[in-house]
Motif scaffolding. Structure first.
Motif, PDB file in Angstrom:
ATOM      1  N   ALA A  53       1.018  -1.212  -0.158  1.00 40.57           N
ATOM      2  CA  ALA A  53      -0.046   0.212  -0.005  1.00 40.57           C
ATOM      3  C   ALA A  53       0.508   1.058   0.130  1.00 40.57           C
ATOM      4  CB  ALA A  53      -0.804  -0.177   1.618  1.00 40.57           C
ATOM      5  N   LYS A  54       1.917   1.047   0.269  1.00 38.64           N
ATOM      6  CA  LYS A  54       3.504   2.370   0.477  1.00 38.64           C
ATOM      7  C   LYS A  54       4.137   1.949  -0.490  1.00 38.64           C
ATOM      8  CE  LYS A  54       1.739   5.418   3.336  1.00 38.64           C
ATOM      9  NZ  LYS A  54       1.508   6.909   3.102  1.00 38.64           N
ATOM     10  N   LYS A  55       4.588   0.934  -1.361  1.00 36.88           N
ATOM     11  CA  LYS A  55       4.649   1.398  -2.314  1.00 36.88           C
ATOM     12  C   LYS A  55       6.441   0.153  -2.093  1.00 36.88           C
ATOM     13  CE  LYS A  55       3.022   3.892  -6.090  1.00 36.88           C
ATOM     14  NZ  LYS A  55       1.825   4.530  -5.313  1.00 36.88           N
ATOM     15  N   CYS A  56       5.896  -0.297  -0.532  1.00 34.12           N
ATOM     16  CA  CYS A  56       7.465  -0.862  -0.377  1.00 34.12           C
ATOM     17  C   CYS A  56       7.520  -2.035  -0.672  1.00 34.12           C
ATOM     18  CB  CYS A  56       7.150  -1.147   0.896  1.00 34.12           C
ATOM     19  SG  CYS A  56       7.047   0.308   1.850  1.00 34.12           S
ATOM     20  N   ILE A  57       8.885  -2.830  -0.494  1.00 32.58           N
ATOM     21  CA  ILE A  57       8.828  -4.583  -1.423  1.00 32.58           C
ATOM     22  C   ILE A  57       9.376  -5.232  -0.111  1.00 32.58           C
ATOM     23  CG2 ILE A  57      10.567  -6.165  -2.003  1.00 32.58           C
ATOM     24  CD1 ILE A  57       9.696  -4.742  -3.990  1.00 32.58           C
ATOM     25  N   VAL A  58       7.701  -6.133  -0.207  1.00 32.85           N
ATOM     26  CA  VAL A  58       8.080  -7.421   0.613  1.00 32.85           C
ATOM     27  C   VAL A  58       8.973  -8.667   0.579  1.00 32.85           C
ATOM     28  CG1 VAL A  58       6.424  -8.339   2.304  1.00 32.85           C
ATOM     29  CG2 VAL A  58       5.887  -6.297   1.490  1.00 32.85           C
ATOM     30  N   GLY A  59       9.357  -8.863   1.634  1.00 23.10           N
ATOM     31  CA  GLY A  59      10.419 -10.132   1.794  1.00 23.10           C
ATOM     32  C   GLY A  59      10.297 -11.002   3.130  1.00 23.10           C
ATOM     33  N   ILE A  60      10.185 -12.344   2.760  1.00 25.69           N
ATOM     34  CA  ILE A  60      10.377 -13.248   4.061  1.00 25.69           C
ATOM     35  C   ILE A  60      10.711 -13.977   4.245  1.00 25.69           C
ATOM     36  CG2 ILE A  60       8.312 -15.123   5.031  1.00 25.69           C
ATOM     37  CD1 ILE A  60       6.816 -11.584   4.588  1.00 25.69           C
ATOM     38  N   ASP A  61      11.558 -14.224   5.616  1.00 30.52           N
ATOM     39  CA  ASP A  61      12.332 -15.110   5.401  1.00 30.52           C
ATOM     40  C   ASP A  61      11.220 -16.222   6.008  1.00 30.52           C
ATOM     41  OD1 ASP A  61      14.556 -17.298   6.937  1.00 30.52           O
ATOM     42  OD2 ASP A  61      15.202 -15.660   8.453  1.00 30.52           O
ATOM     43  N   LEU A  62      10.947 -17.684   5.471  1.00 31.08           N
ATOM     44  CA  LEU A  62      10.377 -18.799   6.215  1.00 31.08           C
ATOM     45  C   LEU A  62      10.905 -19.818   6.459  1.00 31.08           C
ATOM     46  CD1 LEU A  62       7.430 -19.296   3.308  1.00 31.08           C
ATOM     47  CD2 LEU A  62       7.126 -18.906   5.399  1.00 31.08           C
ATOM     48  N   ALA A  63      12.395 -19.483   7.120  1.00 28.83           N
ATOM     49  CA  ALA A  63      13.133 -20.413   7.167  1.00 28.83           C
ATOM     50  C   ALA A  63      12.507 -21.755   9.123  1.00 28.83           C
ATOM     51  CB  ALA A  63      14.322 -19.771   8.844  1.00 28.83           C
ATOM     52  N   HIS A  64      11.479 -20.829  10.205  1.00 27.69           N
ATOM     53  CA  HIS A  64      11.226 -21.693  10.614  1.00 27.69           C
ATOM     54  C   HIS A  64       8.917 -21.979  10.427  1.00 27.69           C
ATOM     55  CE1 HIS A  64      14.214 -20.367  12.771  1.00 27.69           C
ATOM     56  NE2 HIS A  64      14.135 -21.029  13.886  1.00 27.69           N
ATOM     57  N   GLY A  65       9.222 -21.643   8.898  1.00 30.74           N
ATOM     58  CA  GLY A  65       7.904 -21.789   8.095  1.00 30.74           C
ATOM     59  C   GLY A  65       7.705 -22.954   7.521  1.00 30.74           C
ATOM     60  N   ALA A  66       8.416 -23.427   6.377  1.00 25.05           N
ATOM     61  CA  ALA A  66       9.021 -24.187   5.534  1.00 25.05           C
ATOM     62  C   ALA A  66       8.657 -25.476   6.332  1.00 25.05           C
ATOM     63  CB  ALA A  66       9.962 -23.565   4.285  1.00 25.05           C
ATOM     64  N   GLY A  67       8.057 -26.489   5.513  1.00 25.24           N
ATOM     65  CA  GLY A  67       7.483 -27.885   5.942  1.00 25.24           C
ATOM     66  C   GLY A  67       6.830 -27.935   7.308  1.00 25.24           C
ATOM     67  N   ASN A  68       6.491 -26.876   7.534  1.00 24.06           N
ATOM     68  CA  ASN A  68       5.805 -26.162   9.485  1.00 24.06           C
ATOM     69  C   ASN A  68       4.514 -25.976   9.037  1.00 24.06           C
ATOM     70  OD1 ASN A  68       5.741 -26.021  12.114  1.00 24.06           O
ATOM     71  ND2 ASN A  68       6.823 -23.943  11.859  1.00 24.06           N
ATOM     72  N   VAL A  69       4.059 -24.902   8.057  1.00 29.56           N
ATOM     73  CA  VAL A  69       2.655 -24.289   8.266  1.00 29.56           C
ATOM     74  C   VAL A  69       2.636 -24.031   6.713  1.00 29.56           C
ATOM     75  CG1 VAL A  69       2.828 -22.525  10.170  1.00 29.56           C
ATOM     76  CG2 VAL A  69       4.215 -21.565   7.923  1.00 29.56           C
ATOM     77  N   GLN A  70       1.138 -23.556   6.411  1.00 25.49           N
ATOM     78  CA  GLN A  70       1.427 -23.183   4.699  1.00 25.49           C
ATOM     79  C   GLN A  70       1.564 -22.320   4.142  1.00 25.49           C
ATOM     80  OE1 GLN A  70      -1.653 -26.359   5.443  1.00 25.49           O
ATOM     81  NE2 GLN A  70      -1.406 -27.503   3.275  1.00 25.49           N
ATOM     82  N   PRO A  71       2.542 -21.184   4.110  1.00 23.27           N
ATOM     83  CA  PRO A  71       2.767 -20.011   4.202  1.00 23.27           C
ATOM     84  C   PRO A  71       1.959 -19.618   2.968  1.00 23.27           C
ATOM     85  CG  PRO A  71       4.695 -20.759   3.183  1.00 23.27           C
ATOM     86  CD  PRO A  71       3.642 -22.158   4.057  1.00 23.27           C
ATOM     87  N   ASN A  72       1.344 -20.586   1.245  1.00 22.62           N
ATOM     88  CA  ASN A  72       0.998 -19.844   0.541  1.00 22.62           C
ATOM     89  C   ASN A  72       1.275 -18.680  -0.503  1.00 22.62           C
ATOM     90  OD1 ASN A  72      -1.269 -21.944   0.873  1.00 22.62           O
ATOM     91  ND2 ASN A  72      -2.569 -21.152   1.737  1.00 22.62           N
TER      92      ASN A  72
END
Length: 420
Positions: free
Chosen positions: A211-230
């Motif tokens: 909404a403010k034209k910011c780039i968004v990145g995610i570190d999924l080190a503790h998410g991949a294979g644990n949750v479903q981030p879609n």
């Protein structure tokens, strides 16, 4: 769900568990008498699938048999080896194959992604992270700010829990971005916080940043294979994750990388180059000008380490057989039972700082123990329980649905109760 605090009930849960057979697919650490340890640190290093040795041995045998021709011969030729991982990895994180690649290691990939997606100006240069982000993320963004000539104290914005709280509130991120969005270039957020186990609303974070034209990145080190981030549906610009935690690929193994489809064909994005993100059709011509590949493959640099990828392929084949839906269903039940048992301990010294809502956590519970120090962790270890201690007073435990049982959880809590 209504649980019961008894060993017989626990054994019945394991008997009724359709995924109980998976435990036998893994090597469980054992004590000197051959008894299984209680292993609750899959959030730091996943256990080894028994079939992994066979997968790696195949590549060793092909190396011995074919030498360099192993790139083209054998059951799994090395030249396209990373492609054998792409579709199954994409399923796990909810991405398209075009958006996914396995390469390098986690912090290396975050830096390579920031080469492309952190493009600061004098007016828009700040980076937002969680105040308790994993240290390597903090160090990475600090070094990026410094590399681009910005002051770290000014350029690094922290999304903090409120006074007296442990968890982050999404409305506080909204306030930060609303107030400073014209100066923020990048949000780099851990999708599942390593300390609290809080699973953040990735899609909402993307909406707030964009909404403010910011780039968004995610570190999924503790998410991949644990949750479903879609990841695709979330709309985040990029993500990266390691594979040695919940994805069971072995210590220091390779990382996964996601770049959203909307960036897939943008050849003008700045990036570092190597021969492995050059057009496959002309890669071995050697004298062609650089011709970047589309999609996540366009961030590769070097030919991949096959032995590490063989371990990843072994684990991904297990995940593909079971499916994340079934794993997530068991995870919620197993973690819920663990939470119930912890709350049954008759003491005011214990507090679970992980969210109680199953949709806001994975399988990790972070247990805060008042007036405790690392000696409590050592006592658990002495009882053949492997957990993870985080200063000042938190025990992180991850009952992983792939190989932990309901009886594991029951026995661990009984021992903890005795120690307290």
């Amino acid at each position: 769900m209504n649980y019961e605090n008894s060993l017989d009930y626990t054994k019945q849960l394991d008997k009724d568990d359709p995924l109980a057979y998976l435990r036998n697919q893994f090597h469980i650490p054992k004590d000197d008498k051959g008894n299984d340890w209680l292993y609750f640190t899959g959030n730091s290093l996943g256990l080894q699938p028994k079939q992994t040795q066979k997968y790696i041995q195949q590549e060793l045998d092909d190396w011995a048999k074919y030498g360099v021709e192993g790139h083209f011969e054998g059951e799994t030729p090395w030249l396209p080896y990373h492609e054998f991982l792409t579709e199954k990895m994409a399923k796990i994180v909810g991405a398209k194959p075009l958006e996914t690649v396995v390469m390098n290691t986690l912090t290396t990939n975050l830096h390579l992604l920031m080469v492309s997606f952190y493009q600061p100006t004098k007016q828009k240069y700040k980076i937002v992270i969680e105040s308790d982000a994993f240290p390597s993320d903090r160090y990475a963004v600090q070094s990026q700010l410094k590399f681009h000539g910005f002051d770290i104290e000014d350029g690094l914005v922290e999304w903090k829990p409120r006074a007296g709280e442990e968890l982050l509130r999404i409305e506080d991120l909204e306030t930060i971005v609303e107030e400073q969005g014209d100066e923020i270039a990048l949000l780099l957020i851990g999708g599942v916080n390593y300390y609290t186990g809080q699973y953040l609303d990735i899609k909402r974070i993307a909406e707030i940043g964009h909404a403010k034209k910011c780039i968004v990145g995610i570190d999924l080190a503790h998410g991949a294979g644990n949750v479903q981030p879609n990841l695709h549906d979330s709309g985040v610009d990029f993500a990266a994750w390691c594979t040695y935690k919940y994805l069971n690929s072995g210590p220091g193994s390779l990382s996964g990388l996601f770049v959203h489809e909307k960036h897939a064909h943008n050849r003008e994005l700045p990036r570092f180059a190597g021969w492995w993100n050059h057009n496959k059709d002309t890669r071995f011509n050697m004298r062609q000008p650089f011709d970047v590949m589309s999609g996540a493959e366009g961030w590769q640099l070097s030919n991949p380490p096959i032995l590490s990828m063989a371990a990843i392929r072994s684990s991904l084949d297990l995940f593909d057989t079971v499916g994340m839906d079934a794993l997530r269903e068991k995870s919620e039940k197993l973690t819920g039972y663990f939470e119930y048992l912890i709350n049954q301990i008759d003491t005011d010294r214990i507090k679970i700082i992980t969210p109680t809502n199953p949709e806001e956590r994975g399988c990790q519970l972070s247990i805060q123990v008042q007036h405790a120090d690392k000696s409590l962790h050592q006592k658990l270890t002495d009882h053949h329980i492997i957990t993870d201690w985080r200063e000042p007073d938190v025990i992180r435990c991850a009952p992983v649905p792939m190989y932990n049982s309901f009886e594991d959880v029951f026995r661990m809590v009984e021992i903890l109760k005795g120690l307290l």
